[in-house]
Scaffold this motif. Structure first.
Motif, PDB file in Angstrom:
ATOM      1  N   TRP A 175     -45.593 121.189 -15.949  1.00  0.00           N
ATOM      2  CA  TRP A 175     -46.757 121.745 -16.401  1.00  0.00           C
ATOM      3  C   TRP A 175     -46.674 123.538 -16.360  1.00  0.00           C
ATOM      4  CZ3 TRP A 175     -51.645 120.456 -17.634  1.00  0.00           C
ATOM      5  CH2 TRP A 175     -52.462 121.375 -17.447  1.00  0.00           C
ATOM      6  N   GLU A 176     -45.889 124.089 -15.471  1.00  0.00           N
ATOM      7  CA  GLU A 176     -45.848 125.483 -15.484  1.00  0.00           C
ATOM      8  C   GLU A 176     -44.978 126.036 -16.642  1.00  0.00           C
ATOM      9  OE1 GLU A 176     -44.248 126.372 -11.617  1.00  0.00           O
ATOM     10  OE2 GLU A 176     -46.002 126.140 -10.563  1.00  0.00           O
ATOM     11  N   HIS A 177     -44.219 125.224 -17.080  1.00  0.00           N
ATOM     12  CA  HIS A 177     -43.217 125.645 -18.467  1.00  0.00           C
ATOM     13  C   HIS A 177     -44.066 125.200 -19.809  1.00  0.00           C
ATOM     14  CE1 HIS A 177     -40.671 126.395 -15.029  1.00  0.00           C
ATOM     15  NE2 HIS A 177     -39.807 127.222 -15.911  1.00  0.00           N
ATOM     16  N   ALA A 178     -44.611 124.131 -19.897  1.00  0.00           N
ATOM     17  CA  ALA A 178     -45.292 123.515 -20.910  1.00  0.00           C
ATOM     18  C   ALA A 178     -46.413 123.722 -21.138  1.00  0.00           C
ATOM     19  CB  ALA A 178     -44.913 121.970 -21.037  1.00  0.00           C
ATOM     20  N   ARG A 179     -47.612 123.977 -20.099  1.00  0.00           N
ATOM     21  CA  ARG A 179     -48.784 124.175 -20.111  1.00  0.00           C
ATOM     22  C   ARG A 179     -49.578 123.218 -21.221  1.00  0.00           C
ATOM     23  NH1 ARG A 179     -49.760 127.559 -15.657  1.00  0.00           N
ATOM     24  NH2 ARG A 179     -48.080 128.811 -15.688  1.00  0.00           N
TER      25      ARG A 179
ATOM     26  N   PHE B 171     -46.602 106.522 -14.355  1.00  0.00           N
ATOM     27  CA  PHE B 171     -47.595 106.150 -13.432  1.00  0.00           C
ATOM     28  C   PHE B 171     -48.442 105.044 -13.545  1.00  0.00           C
ATOM     29  CE2 PHE B 171     -46.282 110.160 -12.169  1.00  0.00           C
ATOM     30  CZ  PHE B 171     -46.506 111.593 -12.999  1.00  0.00           C
ATOM     31  N   THR B 172     -47.694 103.887 -14.316  1.00  0.00           N
ATOM     32  CA  THR B 172     -48.235 102.838 -14.531  1.00  0.00           C
ATOM     33  C   THR B 172     -48.450 101.957 -13.219  1.00  0.00           C
ATOM     34  OG1 THR B 172     -46.277 101.835 -15.475  1.00  0.00           O
ATOM     35  CG2 THR B 172     -47.801 102.824 -16.790  1.00  0.00           C
ATOM     36  N   ASP B 173     -47.499 102.181 -12.274  1.00  0.00           N
ATOM     37  CA  ASP B 173     -47.530 101.444 -11.240  1.00  0.00           C
ATOM     38  C   ASP B 173     -48.819 101.399 -10.340  1.00  0.00           C
ATOM     39  OD1 ASP B 173     -45.224 100.628  -8.868  1.00  0.00           O
ATOM     40  OD2 ASP B 173     -46.909 100.607  -8.337  1.00  0.00           O
ATOM     41  N   ALA B 174     -49.388 100.299  -9.831  1.00  0.00           N
ATOM     42  CA  ALA B 174     -50.697 100.292  -9.206  1.00  0.00           C
ATOM     43  C   ALA B 174     -50.707 101.353  -8.138  1.00  0.00           C
ATOM     44  CB  ALA B 174     -51.049  98.870  -8.722  1.00  0.00           C
ATOM     45  N   ALA B 175     -49.699 101.585  -7.526  1.00  0.00           N
ATOM     46  CA  ALA B 175     -49.752 102.380  -6.243  1.00  0.00           C
ATOM     47  C   ALA B 175     -49.882 104.082  -6.497  1.00  0.00           C
ATOM     48  CB  ALA B 175     -48.202 102.501  -5.799  1.00  0.00           C
ATOM     49  N   PHE B 176     -49.800 104.246  -7.823  1.00  0.00           N
ATOM     50  CA  PHE B 176     -50.278 105.742  -8.192  1.00  0.00           C
ATOM     51  C   PHE B 176     -51.709 105.416  -8.712  1.00  0.00           C
ATOM     52  CE2 PHE B 176     -45.667 105.883  -8.940  1.00  0.00           C
ATOM     53  CZ  PHE B 176     -45.337 107.116  -8.346  1.00  0.00           C
ATOM     54  N   VAL B 177     -52.495 105.996  -7.846  1.00  0.00           N
ATOM     55  CA  VAL B 177     -54.028 105.630  -8.098  1.00  0.00           C
ATOM     56  C   VAL B 177     -54.609 106.576  -9.125  1.00  0.00           C
ATOM     57  CG1 VAL B 177     -56.289 105.359  -7.139  1.00  0.00           C
ATOM     58  CG2 VAL B 177     -54.288 104.397  -5.770  1.00  0.00           C
ATOM     59  N   ASN B 178     -54.068 107.952  -8.854  1.00  0.00           N
ATOM     60  CA  ASN B 178     -54.527 109.063  -9.709  1.00  0.00           C
ATOM     61  C   ASN B 178     -53.588 110.168  -9.540  1.00  0.00           C
ATOM     62  OD1 ASN B 178     -56.096 110.684 -11.260  1.00  0.00           O
ATOM     63  ND2 ASN B 178     -57.587 111.309  -9.791  1.00  0.00           N
ATOM     64  N   VAL B 179     -53.212 110.719 -10.718  1.00  0.00           N
ATOM     65  CA  VAL B 179     -52.473 112.065 -10.774  1.00  0.00           C
ATOM     66  C   VAL B 179     -53.154 112.844 -11.806  1.00  0.00           C
ATOM     67  CG1 VAL B 179     -50.166 112.934 -11.729  1.00  0.00           C
ATOM     68  CG2 VAL B 179     -50.228 110.472 -10.534  1.00  0.00           C
ATOM     69  N   SER B 180     -53.370 113.863 -11.137  1.00  0.00           N
ATOM     70  CA  SER B 180     -54.266 114.965 -11.968  1.00  0.00           C
ATOM     71  C   SER B 180     -53.705 116.291 -11.660  1.00  0.00           C
ATOM     72  CB  SER B 180     -55.673 114.914 -11.404  1.00  0.00           C
ATOM     73  OG  SER B 180     -56.245 113.784 -11.599  1.00  0.00           O
ATOM     74  N   VAL B 181     -54.052 117.245 -12.854  1.00  0.00           N
ATOM     75  CA  VAL B 181     -53.696 118.457 -12.780  1.00  0.00           C
ATOM     76  C   VAL B 181     -55.178 119.321 -12.816  1.00  0.00           C
ATOM     77  CG1 VAL B 181     -52.845 120.837 -13.741  1.00  0.00           C
ATOM     78  CG2 VAL B 181     -51.360 118.421 -14.017  1.00  0.00           C
TER      79      VAL B 181
END
Length: 899
Positions: free
Chosen positions: A83-87, A101-111
């Protein structure tokens, strides 16, 4: 007898009458003392073992938790760096689209941005949410530390993400600007159950508990023996001070008072994480721990009670000689009842078998002298009916001979056992039996166990391992095991064998455009049709995907194999009816002959595959015998693919541009970008030499992205040098278009090179528009929304219809050069071209004629009111340097106009 003797005998008997009970009492006291001491020792050993197990489980669980959190820590560090390099505002969405992040364990990934709004998220509806008032956001904003923070979903999220984040653990990390300023927060919500799946609840035992507790926050996650996971606000079984243990590791017994919420005592082991503010806890039920010790005490007590009773009976028997016969009779009756109870209470049949001998002492038969009711049931009879029967009366023929042979073996050696398929007899209630025969004196004790279910299960497992579940054909596993046996049989019989490798030609297109349900049904019909073309003795298997293999053995000549292959090709050339549609697929067949083309399964399959691909390269829907030269062709193709990969990596592609001009004025209106491969050693490689390979291997997708980028870069370069460029059209492959990434690649390239969208046009073939109409229309609309014009390329060579063109709302129709070539040759060619022009104009589309080679064609196109022309008569494809003068000249055939 003397008087003294008369008195001595009674005294002696009275002394013995007192002695035997005294000895029995001492023996009983010794037995009970030993039993109690041993039971206590077993109880202490069980508790010590439980303490060790709790300590070991806690240590292993802490390592599991630390590793799991470390993986999350590493992922968040990588995301922070990206994130910090590509923005890239679509960073998370792009990564999810690429399989992250398709695994059901990853409920949410957000910036989360510095203003608290969600900038990028794996949950589309989460974008734009305001999280600026959450505790974790405030903490990261106020503290410059970028360390990972572990916590629970704050109450502020209940109204927005509560249902999504409930039962998760939040991992957050500060995002920094290049000058270490606050740039937001990276948030990852992981299912709490992910951290309690260290070991299954049955492994820990009933009443067990597995928990993860935070030392500096309210984090609590636990899983009980029933597999229920509780987290945060759910009712907890843990002690109130579970996060404040006096030492970093330990084990202790926690009783029901002030301990666990359900009041059950447990052996609790805990470990503080060496890297994170977490405590891993494992609690084993104290009751379950002592279950074995209690069972041992119960068994020992019962055995000691039995021993006490026996000693007492012996003492009384010795004291009461007059009751010896009755005591022995009672003992025999008890033994008989114990035997009957033991045999009748089991699920196995039990028989006592006695040999029947002739006058010479030879065993000629066997008689059932006793059995239990279960054993009689196996023979469809009762105990009363079966006892006394001869074996020859219940078994006949081969079954009788085999059974008596086993009985004779057991009489000779003392023991025999076997698994046997029972004879097909309606009287029998058992299909498979495990028979155990033990010699007892001159008789045989036979135990018969019903193993029918086990054998059926083994049969089902064997079938599942060797059968394709979709088509019912044997699968790859079966075929690879079968071929060596078949080849050995062919060698022994001195005859040949032929392996046919069959691939369905257009199956992937049907599967992609009509869905997997239609694809599955098509495979089933293909398997049925393939079977119908083979002899009963031939073997066929589904090798995987849309590939089948057939083994013909025996056969007389290559001509006989060719006849079978021809039948298969012709059968698959006919359509497959599914629902209301007819699907044409076709089949390509590669043939490898044993022993000429290989001596083992792997070689024959490989050579059959090579022959099949050789046939596909020459035209689908045919068969080919293996030729060693085909291996060299395949090797050359593999080398070309490797070079193509290097060309993609090193950007060895260049673009040439072919002008497109106004039919009447000759004004330069646009250019088509044509791909060339400039190899450092091989020189310029023509598109027809590598584009087909790029299409079939999927490499056309990254190559297409390179073309988009280079075209935009060249437009930007012309503008930077003061030229006034005309729009450049680029060709988009069907695979590239159907992948759904063209719009994003166009948008990124236009923004990266600061090129107006009006200077870029996209050419799409008719075949690229075959598929899910809703998805295609959405992609075309997204491209058009950028301001990019859409062309139908090579019109007339695909599957387009008038209604399809109307729905697609394309801007330009490019007529294939094969139609332009007919102009001036025949009246029909002109009429047909006129119809295309009229149709396109009626749909609001401009018409471009491809392949204009002479002035006669140009004059006819002017008369037909064709808008634009392109071809060698106008200009050949030129490198970028040769286009610059044309941009200044603007009008490319003034001489022709003057004439």
């Amino acid at each position: 007898m003397s008087k003294s003797s008369a008195h001595t005998a009674p005294r002696t008997h009275r002394f013995l009458a007192l002695l035997w009970p005294a000895l029995a009492l001492l023996a009983c006291a010794a037995l009970w003392t030993a039993t109690i001491l041993h039971a206590g020792a077993e109880r202490r050993r069980a508790e010590e073992q439980a303490f060790k197990e709790a300590d070991a489980y806690a240590e292993a669980y802490e390592q599991y938790v630390t590793r799991s959190v470390a993986q999350v820590d590493q992922i968040t560090m990588q995301l922070k760096h990206s994130w910090e390099h590509a923005r890239d505002r679509s960073l998370i969405e792009n990564m999810r689209r690429d399989g992250m992040f398709t695994d059901a364990a990853f409920v949410n990934v957000s910036v989360i941005g510095p203003d608290g709004a969600v900038r990028s998220s794996s949950r589309i509806h989460a974008r734009g949410l305001d999280l600026s008032r959450t505790d974790f956001f405030i903490q990261h904003r106020n503290a410059i530390s970028t360390a990972l923070r572990i916590g629970t979903p704050p109450p502020e999220l209940d109204a927005t993400l509560g249902s999504i984040l409930r039962g998760t653990i939040l991992f957050t990390r500060r995002l920094d600007t290049p000058d270490d300023g606050f740039d937001g927060v990276l948030l990852m919500a992981v299912d709490a159950a992910y951290f309690t799946s260290f070991v299954s609840s049955p492994t820990l035992g009933p009443g067990s508990l597995l928990a993860l507790v935070g030392t500096d926050n309210a984090l609590r996650v636990e899983q009980d023996a029933s597999g229920i996971v509780r987290s945060m606000g759910a009712a907890s079984l843990l002690p109130a001070n579970a996060d404040r243990w006096p030492v970093a590791r330990g084990v202790q017994l926690v009783d029901g008072q002030g301990g666990f919420a359900d009041g059950e005592p447990r052996v609790l082991g805990w470990r503080r994480s060496s890297a994170y503010p977490l405590v891993a806890l494992v609690a084993l039920s104290h009751t379950a721990v002592l279950e074995a010790a209690d069972a041992y005490w119960t068994d020992s007590r019962n055995h000691t009670l039995v021993a006490t009773a026996v000693l007492t009976m012996l003492a009384l028997g010795a004291s009461m000689l007059s009751l010896r016969a009755a005591a022995r009779a009672r003992e025999r009756a008890e033994i008989q009842r114990a035997y009957r109870t033991a045999t009748e209470s089991g699920n196995d049949g039990f028989y006592m078998i006695a040999p029947v001998r002739d006058r010479k002492g030879q065993t000629v038969d066997f008689r059932i002298v006793d059995c239990n009711e279960r054993g009689a049931f196996f023979y469809g009879s009762t105990r009363a009916q079966l006892v006394g029967s001869l074996i020859s009366a219940v078994h006949h023929g081969k079954s009788f001979d085999e059974l008596t042979a086993n009985y004779r073996t057991a009489l000779a050696v003392g023991f025999h056992q076997e698994d046997r398929r029972m004879p097909d007899n309606n009287r029998l209630n058992i299909r498979w039996g495990h028979r155990r025969i033990v010699r007892v004196g001159d008789n045989l004790a036979v135990t018969l166990q019903d193993i029918s279910e086990r054998k059926e299960h083994e049969s089902q497992l064997a079938r599942l391992a060797n059968e394709d579940s979709l088509t019912g054909l044997p699968n790859r596993h079966w075929f690879l095991n079968f071929v060596p046996v078949a080849l050995a049989r062919a060698e022994d019989g001195d005859h040949g064998a032929a392996l046919l490798f069959i691939d369905l030609d257009e199956f992937k297109q049907v599967n992609d455009t009509h869905g997997h349900a239609v694809g599955d049904r098509l495979l089933q019909l293909a398997a049925e049709r393939l079977l119908s073309q083979l002899r009963p003795g031939d073997s066929v298997a589904r090798f995987g995907g849309d590939e089948f293999v057939v083994l013909l053995s025996p056969f007389d000549s290559d001509q006989q194999v060719a006849i079978v292959a021809t039948r298969i090709v012709e059968a698959f050339s006919k359509p497959f009816p599914i629902a209301d549609d007819q699907h044409m697929i076709g089949a390509s067949v590669g043939i490898a002959v044993y022993p000429r083309d290989g001596l083992d399964a792997a070689t024959l399959i490989r050579h059959g595959d090579i022959a099949m691909y050789a046939g596909k390269a020459e035209g689908k829907g045919q068969y080919r015998f293996f030729d060693p030269a085909q291996s060299n062709i395949l090797k050359t193709r593999t080398q070309l693919r490797q070079r193509l990969l290097e060309a993609i990596d090193k950007r060895q592609f260049v673009l040439h541009y072919q002008p497109r001009v106004d039919t009447r004025t000759g004004e330069l209106l646009s250019m088509e970008a044509l791909l060339r491969w400039e190899h450092p050693q091989l020189g310029m490689i023509r598109p027809d030499e590598f584009i087909p390979l790029a299409e079939s291997s999927g490499l056309i997708v990254p190559i297409g992205a390179i073309v988009i980028d280079q075209a935009c870069a060249q437009l930007a370069a012309w503008r930077a040098h003061g030229a006034v460029p005309v729009p450049v059209s680029i060709n988009v492959s069907p695979k590239q278009f159907l992948r759904g990434s063209v719009q994003r690649e166009l948008e990124d390239a236009l923004a990266r090179h600061a090129v107006p969208a009006g200077l870029l046009e996209v050419e799409i073939t008719e075949s690229a528009m075959m598929g899910d109409q809703a998805e295609i229309l959405a992609e075309l609309a997204a491209i058009r929304a950028l301001g990019v014009k859409l062309h139908v390329d090579d019109f007339g060579t695909g599957y387009s219809s008038l209604s399809q063109l109307q729905r697609m709302k394309m801007d330009v129709l490019k007529v294939d050069r094969s139609f332009t070539a007919e102009l001036g040759r025949s009246r029909e060619g002109t009429v047909f071209f006129q119809a295309i022009v009229s149709m396109a104009h009626a749909l609001g589309m401009e018409v471009v004629a491809e392949g204009v080679e002479n002035e006669e064609q140009l004059q006819i196109l002017r008369a037909l009111k064709c808008n634009e022309v392109q071809g060698y008569f106008v200009a050949r494809p030129l490198p970028a340097a040769g286009i610059a003068p044309l941009l200044e000249q603007r009008y490319l055939f003034k001489e022709a106009l003057a004439a």
